[in-house]
Design a protein around this motif. Structure first.
Motif, PDB file in Angstrom:
ATOM      1  N   VAL A 117       0.858  -1.191   0.000  1.00 42.32           N
ATOM      2  CA  VAL A 117       0.000   0.000   0.000  1.00 42.32           C
ATOM      3  C   VAL A 117       0.891   1.238   0.000  1.00 42.32           C
ATOM      4  CG1 VAL A 117      -1.758   1.285   1.266  1.00 42.32           C
ATOM      5  CG2 VAL A 117      -1.819  -1.205   1.237  1.00 42.32           C
ATOM      6  N   PRO A 118       0.703   2.170  -0.932  1.00 45.38           N
ATOM      7  CA  PRO A 118       1.576   3.349  -0.990  1.00 45.38           C
ATOM      8  C   PRO A 118       1.376   4.278   0.196  1.00 45.38           C
ATOM      9  CG  PRO A 118      -0.270   3.594  -2.499  1.00 45.38           C
ATOM     10  CD  PRO A 118      -0.340   2.200  -1.979  1.00 45.38           C
ATOM     11  N   GLY A 119       2.370   5.129   0.407  1.00 42.59           N
ATOM     12  CA  GLY A 119       2.215   6.196   1.384  1.00 42.59           C
ATOM     13  C   GLY A 119       1.465   7.355   0.750  1.00 42.59           C
ATOM     14  N   PHE A 120       0.929   8.238   1.591  1.00 45.57           N
ATOM     15  CA  PHE A 120       0.168   9.382   1.102  1.00 45.57           C
ATOM     16  C   PHE A 120       0.768  10.665   1.645  1.00 45.57           C
ATOM     17  CE2 PHE A 120      -2.803   5.791   1.485  1.00 45.57           C
ATOM     18  CZ  PHE A 120      -3.202   5.671   0.156  1.00 45.57           C
ATOM     19  N   HIS A 121       1.167  11.550   0.730  1.00 45.43           N
ATOM     20  CA  HIS A 121       1.716  12.856   1.131  1.00 45.43           C
ATOM     21  C   HIS A 121       0.603  13.904   1.086  1.00 45.43           C
ATOM     22  CE1 HIS A 121       4.361  16.318   1.464  1.00 45.43           C
ATOM     23  NE2 HIS A 121       3.746  16.832   0.416  1.00 45.43           N
ATOM     24  N   PHE A 127      -1.089  16.781  -2.882  1.00 48.63           N
ATOM     25  CA  PHE A 127      -1.427  15.439  -2.406  1.00 48.63           C
ATOM     26  C   PHE A 127      -0.971  14.452  -3.473  1.00 48.63           C
ATOM     27  CE2 PHE A 127      -4.168  11.756  -2.872  1.00 48.63           C
ATOM     28  CZ  PHE A 127      -3.967  11.155  -1.638  1.00 48.63           C
ATOM     29  N   TYR A 128      -0.230  13.434  -3.058  1.00 48.69           N
ATOM     30  CA  TYR A 128       0.137  12.384  -4.003  1.00 48.69           C
ATOM     31  C   TYR A 128       0.537  11.118  -3.239  1.00 48.69           C
ATOM     32  CZ  TYR A 128       4.946  14.008  -3.007  1.00 48.69           C
ATOM     33  OH  TYR A 128       6.117  14.395  -2.385  1.00 48.69           O
ATOM     34  N   GLU A 129       0.534  10.009  -3.959  1.00 46.68           N
ATOM     35  CA  GLU A 129       0.934   8.723  -3.403  1.00 46.68           C
ATOM     36  C   GLU A 129       2.403   8.473  -3.719  1.00 46.68           C
ATOM     37  OE1 GLU A 129      -1.654   5.732  -4.916  1.00 46.68           O
ATOM     38  OE2 GLU A 129      -3.482   6.725  -4.237  1.00 46.68           O
ATOM     39  N   TYR A 149     -13.014  12.487  -6.653  1.00 49.80           N
ATOM     40  CA  TYR A 149     -11.839  12.091  -5.868  1.00 49.80           C
ATOM     41  C   TYR A 149     -11.441  13.240  -4.938  1.00 49.80           C
ATOM     42  CZ  TYR A 149     -11.005   7.819  -8.525  1.00 49.80           C
ATOM     43  OH  TYR A 149     -11.122   6.564  -9.078  1.00 49.80           O
ATOM     44  N   TYR A 150     -10.794  12.870  -3.838  1.00 44.61           N
ATOM     45  CA  TYR A 150     -10.449  13.846  -2.800  1.00 44.61           C
ATOM     46  C   TYR A 150      -9.701  15.052  -3.359  1.00 44.61           C
ATOM     47  CZ  TYR A 150      -7.786  15.926   1.006  1.00 44.61           C
ATOM     48  OH  TYR A 150      -7.219  16.825   1.865  1.00 44.61           O
ATOM     49  N   ASP A 151      -8.675  14.779  -4.144  1.00 42.65           N
ATOM     50  CA  ASP A 151      -7.858  15.866  -4.686  1.00 42.65           C
ATOM     51  C   ASP A 151      -8.185  16.129  -6.153  1.00 42.65           C
ATOM     52  OD1 ASP A 151      -5.798  17.801  -4.242  1.00 42.65           O
ATOM     53  OD2 ASP A 151      -4.431  16.568  -5.427  1.00 42.65           O
ATOM     54  N   GLY A 152      -9.332  15.643  -6.595  1.00 48.73           N
ATOM     55  CA  GLY A 152      -9.692  15.786  -7.995  1.00 48.73           C
ATOM     56  C   GLY A 152      -8.956  14.776  -8.864  1.00 48.73           C
ATOM     57  N   GLY A 208     -10.949  11.176   1.010  1.00 52.32           N
ATOM     58  CA  GLY A 208      -9.559  10.744   1.135  1.00 52.32           C
ATOM     59  C   GLY A 208      -9.360   9.427   0.414  1.00 52.32           C
ATOM     60  N   PRO A 209      -8.114   9.067   0.133  1.00 56.20           N
ATOM     61  CA  PRO A 209      -7.849   7.827  -0.609  1.00 56.20           C
ATOM     62  C   PRO A 209      -8.236   6.600   0.193  1.00 56.20           C
ATOM     63  CG  PRO A 209      -5.812   8.736   0.255  1.00 56.20           C
ATOM     64  CD  PRO A 209      -6.873   9.759   0.522  1.00 56.20           C
ATOM     65  N   ALA A 210      -8.896   5.651  -0.476  1.00 59.97           N
ATOM     66  CA  ALA A 210      -9.322   4.422   0.182  1.00 59.97           C
ATOM     67  C   ALA A 210      -8.257   3.330   0.098  1.00 59.97           C
ATOM     68  CB  ALA A 210     -10.630   3.930  -0.431  1.00 59.97           C
ATOM     69  N   GLY A 211      -7.213   3.553  -0.715  1.00 64.26           N
ATOM     70  CA  GLY A 211      -6.142   2.564  -0.827  1.00 64.26           C
ATOM     71  C   GLY A 211      -6.588   1.256  -1.449  1.00 64.26           C
TER      72      GLY A 211
END
Length: 303
Positions: A117-121, A127-129, A149-152, A208-211
């Motif tokens: 699972v990526p990290g989230f900045h 915002f990016y993975e 999506y959270y950040d478009g 927010g991202p659901a991963g």
């Protein structure tokens, strides 16, 4: 006479105790190899199972990620670890990716999901993975059925095409599903289509991202064969029939030839300036840059 009787009883007790000790030693000596052999059998069985699960997950759910080596480490009769070294191929440039350390024992296998699972900045402006070990940006796919999506939905083709003397991977998400033939007609020959995005869960991504995982496969010279292996892999991966996304995909495409199957997106690799040709194309809903590498004189890009 009483003293002689006591001595005889003590002697008998010592003999009995000695017999017990000797018998126990013999039993232990017999059981130890059996226990050792049995332990190694179950540990080896779990190790083989975990190796298979790691290769299978890589084949169906890891976009443009390759396993360089996968070895058993710290193994014993009770279990051990499996180390998976991974990389990306960015238009002929090998880029380091996170290493997985997965574990197993007699009864369980545990894939290193923390690194999968990526990290989230998060910040006020970005915002990016990203990949947790290498800190390289991860490419994000956008499902056409998820409207918000959270950040478009990002389109980074303009930025990546301005990078000079680099190669890059870019996750292209379509405005709607297309067949491979339709996609190939839209993508220039100087870009590599390396991975096909076929399915992913539809979840609320607005807060927010659901991963969520993405499912797809590497595009080879024989797409029909690759698709067939992908379908077999999905069935094996979800043998318990509890993944709704996988079961829905299999149901919808059960009687279709690969040429009829719709694709949600692709992973492209190539020289950064070659991505300019697909800027502002209507069929592209989102474009997310992943790993990049600077071109050097002694390594020639594939395209």
């Amino acid at each position: 006479m009483e003293s002689s009787l006591n001595d005889a009883l003590k002697k008998a007790k010592r003999k009995h105790l000695l017999k017990i000790i000797i018998t126990s030693i013999i039993v232990v000596l017999i059981l130890l190899p059996i226990f050792y052999k049995t332990g190694n059998y179950f540990a080896a069985k779990s190790s083989t199972k975990l190796h298979g699960k790691l290769f299978l997950h890589n084949a169906i759910a890891e976009p443009n990620i390759y396993i360089d080596s996968q070895v058993t480490s710290s193994s014993s009769m009770f279990g051990g670890n499996i180390i998976t070294n991974r990389s990306k191929n960015i238009n002929g440039y090998v880029v380091q990716w996170s290493t997985l350390t997965s574990s197993y024992d007699w009864f369980r296998v545990n894939i290193d999901t923390n690194e999968l699972v990526p990290g989230f900045h998060w910040s006020d402006t970005e915002f990016y993975e990203y990949d947790k070990q290498t800190k390289s940006k991860s490419a994000t796919f956008y499902h056409p059925s998820i409207k918000k999506y959270y950040d478009g939905v990002q389109n980074e083709l303009g930025e990546v095409s301005e990078m000079e003397n680099h190669v890059a991977e870019v996750a292209i998400s379509f405005d709607k599903p297309y067949t491979l033939q339709e996609i190939q007609a839209k993508i220039p020959d100087n870009l590599n289509i390396v991975w096909l995005y076929m399915a992913s869960p539809i979840r609320d991504e607005s807060k927010g991202p659901a991963g969520m995982p993405v499912y797809g496969f590497e595009l080879s010279d024989n797409p029909k064969e690759s698709y067939s292996s992908f379908v077999d892999g999905l069935k094996e991966y979800d043998s318990n029939w509890d993944d709704e996304t996988i079961q829905e995909f299999l149901k919808v495409n059960k009687n279709k030839q690969f040429g009829e199957v719709k694709i949600l997106g692709v992973m492209l690799t190539g020289k950064t300036n070659n991505f300019k040709a697909i800027e502002n194309q209507d069929f592209i809903r989102g474009a997310s840059v992943g790993a990049t590498a600077q071109i050097v004189p002694y390594i020639k890009p594939e395209k």
